[in-house]
Every structure is written in structure tokens, then in C-alpha cells.
Scaffold this motif. Sequence first.
Motif, short mmCIF file in Angstrom:
data_model
loop_
_atom_site.label_atom_id
_atom_site.label_comp_id
_atom_site.label_asym_id
_atom_site.label_seq_id
_atom_site.Cartn_x
_atom_site.Cartn_y
_atom_site.Cartn_z
N CYS A 1 111.22 13.85 71.97
CA CYS A 1 112.42 14.51 71.43
C CYS A 1 112.98 13.75 70.24
CB CYS A 1 113.48 14.63 72.53
SG CYS A 1 113.14 15.90 73.76
N ALA A 2 113.07 12.43 70.37
CA ALA A 2 113.59 11.62 69.26
C ALA A 2 112.72 11.80 68.02
CB ALA A 2 113.65 10.15 69.68
N ASN B 1 114.86 21.67 77.36
CA ASN B 1 114.96 21.53 78.81
C ASN B 1 113.65 20.95 79.30
OD1 ASN B 1 115.94 21.81 81.43
ND2 ASN B 1 115.38 23.98 81.58
N ALA B 2 113.69 19.82 80.01
CA ALA B 2 112.47 19.10 80.36
C ALA B 2 112.44 18.76 81.84
CB ALA B 2 112.35 17.83 79.54
N GLU C 1 101.82 11.61 82.80
CA GLU C 1 102.80 10.83 82.03
C GLU C 1 104.20 11.17 82.51
OE1 GLU C 1 101.98 10.18 77.74
OE2 GLU C 1 100.45 11.73 77.99
N THR C 2 105.08 10.20 82.47
CA THR C 2 106.44 10.39 82.98
C THR C 2 107.27 11.26 82.04
OG1 THR C 2 107.39 8.48 81.85
CG2 THR C 2 106.32 8.10 84.00
N TYR C 3 108.37 11.78 82.58
CA TYR C 3 109.22 12.60 81.72
C TYR C 3 109.98 11.77 80.71
CZ TYR C 3 113.79 12.08 84.24
OH TYR C 3 114.96 11.63 84.80
N GLU C 4 110.02 10.45 80.87
CA GLU C 4 110.57 9.60 79.82
C GLU C 4 109.75 9.70 78.53
OE1 GLU C 4 112.39 8.01 83.54
OE2 GLU C 4 110.35 8.60 82.97
N SER C 5 108.46 9.97 78.66
CA SER C 5 107.64 10.14 77.46
C SER C 5 108.12 11.33 76.64
CB SER C 5 106.17 10.30 77.83
OG SER C 5 105.94 11.51 78.55
N LEU C 6 108.66 12.35 77.30
CA LEU C 6 109.20 13.52 76.61
C LEU C 6 110.48 13.17 75.86
CD1 LEU C 6 108.69 16.18 79.42
CD2 LEU C 6 107.16 15.68 77.50
N GLN D 1 99.80 15.76 88.38
CA GLN D 1 101.16 15.38 88.01
C GLN D 1 101.31 15.46 86.50
OE1 GLN D 1 103.78 14.52 90.17
NE2 GLN D 1 102.33 15.35 91.65
N ALA D 2 102.44 16.01 86.07
CA ALA D 2 102.65 16.21 84.64
C ALA D 2 104.13 16.28 84.34
CB ALA D 2 101.95 17.49 84.17
N SER D 3 104.43 16.17 83.05
CA SER D 3 105.79 16.37 82.56
C SER D 3 105.73 17.41 81.46
CB SER D 3 106.38 15.06 82.02
OG SER D 3 106.47 14.09 83.04
N GLY D 4 106.77 18.26 81.41
CA GLY D 4 106.77 19.34 80.43
C GLY D 4 108.15 19.62 79.90
N ILE D 5 108.19 20.22 78.71
CA ILE D 5 109.47 20.47 78.03
C ILE D 5 109.39 21.76 77.23
CG2 ILE D 5 108.75 19.05 76.06
CD1 ILE D 5 111.73 18.21 75.78
#
Length: 354
Positions: free
Chosen positions: A138-139, A275-276, A129-134, A320-324
Motif C-alpha cells: 500500500c505504501a 480492504n485487506a 505471505e503475511t498481511y503485513e506485506s500488503l 495460506q495467503a493474504s489479499g487486498i
Amino acid sequence: MTRTNSKPSAWWSSHVHADRRPFLIGRNKIRAALANDFAVHDFIEVDCASLQTSPGNEAHLHAFGTQAISTDGRSVPLYLHTSPEFACKKLLAAGEKRIVCFAHVYRNRERGPLHHPEFTMVEWYRVEETYESLMRDCARVLALAAETSGTKTFRFRGMEADPFLEPERLSVADAFRHYAKIDLLATIDINGQTDRDALAAALSANGIRSAEDDSWADLFSRVLVERIEPHLGQGRATILDRYPVSEAALARPAADDPRVAERFELYACGVELANAFGELTDADEQKRRFMEEMAEKARIYGETYPIDEDFLAALRLMPQASGIALGFDRLAMLATGATRIDQVLWTPVAETCT
């Protein structure tokens, strides 16, 4: 009789605890609400060990070290982690898809209204998933913390932010241009290499001090702290996006511009909350960046930390991944109206220990 020069009462004094208790109860409610929300969104909560072979390899992060004694009497160096990141990514390599970790983490040389040597970090990861999903996460997290606490507005040091409004998204380059009148990308070449003298000249032209021995990274940080951060998260939260690749050691380069990376930070009321990254999965490039960071650490502080080769091996298998990583205590501060981080910590570390 009036006492003079008396020490502040300890946190465990009944009257001090009574003052802090509403913040602490609020913290607990937010922790429970977040854990439930992550579960609803199909995240598995994981519990990562605090002791690691490496505490991380960022130049300006300072760890607590210790020694493990093996069964045959050998001394083996270990560190309290500064983040559960390495452990979480090993779990992604093992096959987990969505994980969240509420981790106690430890950072040396940190103490103040927003800093504590031991604090709670919430890290979560989304595979494929893209970092936009993070950003959307956040919201949701901000709104949930506010709703749980019964607050409509975050306030800190004279700033206010509505946690129910969608955060603004602002690139680092646009922030430098708007708040400091500096063309940041003009000081970075297509390979991500930075031009220290060009950035120093830009600072000088805009009345920002610098020193002869300041590196490009030093100059970047000064502008960020002095000219940009005080404006972030006013009215609504701010997502400061697309950091220079040299300032994003664990993030992959942006697909449309190799000078910047898939990294963002979340701010509210001028407070950095998270921080993501769109995670870097090139193990060779990651090792090169770690070595650069440790060379810088050696230059500035005269010390380095080992590189976790086990982590690099896992990175070769990680999808591939996104993390925060989100500072949970800071979020609890803003949501409950606390003014210092120790007000939302059940048992703060004694001042004399740091």
C-alpha cells in the motif's frame, strides 16, 4: 439568450470531455505504472470473468443479476461480480502464487462522489505471505501513484495527506478509544460474539444516537462513520487494522486475540481506498459466516444471494495467503486532484440508469 432548467451536459459533450481529459490521461498513466510495478515484483496479471454464480455474500453489498439461457433453453441465474475475489482464490487453489487483477466490478445501490455502479478494483494476492506485506504494498502504491501524477500531496474535502510518508497503523479498538471514548473489545467475548446492549450503552454515554432495532453491527458502523473515518488519513495515510472478527467475514482471526481478525483498511484524506485480509481458508467456517451474512441480508433487505459451493471446494485446497482490494478510481481521484469519481471514468454510467 440564457437557458434555464437545462440538463447538465453529457460526459461526451466536447467541452465536458475537454475538462475531464487531464484526469483520464492521468488515470491511464497510473494504471500503466501500477501494472509495471506489479510485474517487477513478480505478480502475474490475471483477467477474471465478470459473470459468476454468486456475486459475493456480504450483507450490505448489492449485485446486478441476470439470466443465462442454456443451449437447451433453460434459464440459469448469474450475477455480475462485486469483486473478483472468488475467482482469484480459485486461481490460488490452482497453484498461482502472486496474482493481480484490474477488474471492472459492479455494485447496485451505489452512486455519489465516491461511488459508481461500475468501477475498477485492483486485487492482488500473496501466497504464504503475511498481511503485513500488503501494508508495505500500500505504501508503495500510494507513492507510485503520486510520483506518476507529479503530485506531492493528496487533497480531498479539506484534508491533506503526504503519499510519500509511511502510513500510520491504528487498531480499530484504539481508534474507538481515541475518537469515541468507547472500549470496543469490552463488547466482544472470547468467541467473537458481540454484546449489542453493551455497545448501545457505550454509545449513549458518549452522546451517539442509536435506535432500538440497531444491531451491534449497525452501532459499530455508526461510530466508525461518524466519529472515526473523518479523522483517518490526515497528514499521512492510515491503516486501520484488526477489525472485530464479526466484521471480517473473509479474514482469519488474529493469532493473539480471537476477538479480532487480520483485516485492515487503507484511508487517505478520509477516503477508504483498500480492504485487506489475512485470508480465511477454513471452508466450513467460511460457509457458516456466509450463511450468517445472508441471514442478515434477508432481515434487512428481504433478499439473499446463492453461496458458491465451487468456491468453498477450492478453498479447501487454497494455501495460506493474504489479499487486498483497492478502489483504483478513488486512488486516481486523489492522485490527479479530481473531486468526483466520474471525472476519472472514461465512460460513466448515465445517471438515469441508476
